[in-house]
Design an enzyme around this catalytic site. Structure first.
Site, PDB file in Angstrom:
ATOM      1  N   ASP A  41     -11.616  10.455  -8.038  1.00 19.27           N
ATOM      2  CA  ASP A  41     -10.757   9.667  -7.830  1.00 19.27           C
ATOM      3  C   ASP A  41     -10.958   9.667  -9.906  1.00 19.27           C
ATOM      4  OD1 ASP A  41     -11.598   5.161  -7.879  1.00 19.27           O
ATOM      5  OD2 ASP A  41     -10.091   6.786  -9.066  1.00 19.27           O
ATOM      6  N   GLU A  58      -0.691   9.450 -11.227  1.00 17.44           N
ATOM      7  CA  GLU A  58      -0.433   8.407 -11.913  1.00 17.44           C
ATOM      8  C   GLU A  58      -0.421   7.831 -13.635  1.00 17.44           C
ATOM      9  OE1 GLU A  58      -3.823   5.482 -10.811  1.00 17.44           O
ATOM     10  OE2 GLU A  58      -4.221   6.351  -8.837  1.00 17.44           O
ATOM     11  N   HIS A 118       1.018   3.040 -10.303  1.00 18.34           N
ATOM     12  CA  HIS A 118       0.211   3.586  -9.560  1.00 18.34           C
ATOM     13  C   HIS A 118       1.285   4.465  -8.411  1.00 18.34           C
ATOM     14  CE1 HIS A 118      -3.247   3.959  -6.607  1.00 18.34           C
ATOM     15  NE2 HIS A 118      -4.256   3.514  -7.678  1.00 18.34           N
ATOM     16  N   ARG A 140       1.399  -1.460   0.179  1.00 18.10           N
ATOM     17  CA  ARG A 140      -0.007  -0.048  -0.091  1.00 18.10           C
ATOM     18  C   ARG A 140       1.036   0.688  -0.044  1.00 18.10           C
ATOM     19  NH1 ARG A 140      -4.684   0.970  -1.831  1.00 18.10           N
ATOM     20  NH2 ARG A 140      -5.335  -0.708  -0.734  1.00 18.10           N
TER      21      ARG A 140
END
Ligand code: TA6
Length: 304
Positions: free
Chosen positions: A217, A276, A173, A74
């Site tokens: 997002d 990203e 990412h 993560r």
């Protein structure tokens, strides 16, 4: 799989780039030069640190990362491949398929470590095997080439080692460490259309700078441009220049989504934003047999 000590004997450069046991006993390459320090785990071929000389750490890693060989790290720079988000294409809707593909939660192999003056270049790769073919019936070799120096470079090289064309999505990412996500600005996407994944995937034009005022997002489309992440709290700008990528994602989970993530500290959402470098959706890559595709990005830091 070879141990860190065996890999260090074969590839290590004493005092510059050493293979050691990292968190959870997972092997990593630890880089230290006069230009920068950095880290890259064999787990997922994941860069987890880049700290230019005289600057603070640029990459965020969650304090609650599981460091489990079956899980993605993560934070850092997880490699999303061969699909982004939920599985797409012929096997779309396959609920057993891991989000963002399968390579980020698998052990990669260390191909080489090379020193070029003040730069250190670390090559890691993953190839298809029986397990990957169950998830994606393809022959491939994917290399992550990380260059640690005053700038940070990454090159994701995909080789179609089979005899049929392959269509795949890919994303670096990257979790960028910031002082306070409420203050950050992302420049360079003005006028670019994006899919808003927190508003029923509506497509919208970006107006001005991107600011983070809630769960964010967004998949920015048909954009090859350089973006800049301004972080007033840490008094710095991160310059993100890419090649052979036509999509850029900006993501922050905000408080509620972060709370639901067991591998992220409850208040850590305020200390990172993901920008990203991708080829996803309509901008997925189709690769002929024996062909190669290279997606590149270079990060540089300006202190303000
Ligand atoms: O890149 C943004 C995103 O696709 C978000 O939708 C969110 O799911 C994030 O990736 C993290 O995904 P993960 O599978 O790592 O929890």
């Amino acid at each position: 799989m070879a141990s860190a000590a065996e890999l260090n004997t074969k590839h290590g450069i004493a005092g510059v780039a050493e293979v050691v046991d990292g968190n959870g006993g997972l092997a990593k390459v630890a880089v230290t030069t006069s230009a920068a320090s950095g880290e890259m785990y064999l787990q997922g071929g994941t860069v987890t640190s880049w700290k230019p000389a005289g600057a603070d750490e640029v990459i965020f890693v969650s304090s609650k990362t599981k460091w489990d060989p079956a899980c993605a790290i993560r934070g850092g720079v997880p490699v999303c491949f061969p699909w982004f988000g939920a599985k797409t294409g012929a096997q779309a809707g396959d609920k057993s398929a891991p989000a963002h593909g399968f390579v980020r939660a698998r052990a990669w192999q260390l191909e080489s470590i090379a020193r070029r003056g003040e730069l250190v270049v670390v090559n890691m790769f993953i190839e298809n095997d029986e397990g990957t073919r169950k998830l994606w019936p393809a022959s491939f070799r994917l290399t992550q080439r990380a260059t640690f120096g005053a700038e940070m470079g990454m090159e994701l090289v995909m080789t179609n080692s089979g005899d049929v064309p392959l269509r795949y999505e890919a994303a670096l990412h990257t979790y960028f460490r910031v002082g306070d996500v409420n203050q950050v600005r992302v420049r360079g996407l003005d006028g670019v259309h994006y899919i808003d994944k927190v508003d029923s995937n509506r497509v919208k034009p970006q107006s001005g700078e991107v600011v983070i005022t809630g769960e964010t997002d967004r998949v920015y489309l048909n954009t090859a441009g350089t973006v800049e992440l301004e972080d007033p709290a840490m008094r710095r700008r991160i310059h993100i220049a890419k090649e052979n990528s036509l999509a850029t994602v900006v993501w922050n989970p905000w408080a509620a989504k972060a709370k639901a993530m067991s591998d992220l500290g409850d208040d850590e959402w305020q200390r990172f934003v993901c920008v990203e470098t991708c080829n996803v959706g309509d901008y997925a890559v189709t690769l002929s047999p024996s062909a190669q595709h290279s997606m590149k990005v270079i990060y540089s830091l300006a202190l303000v």
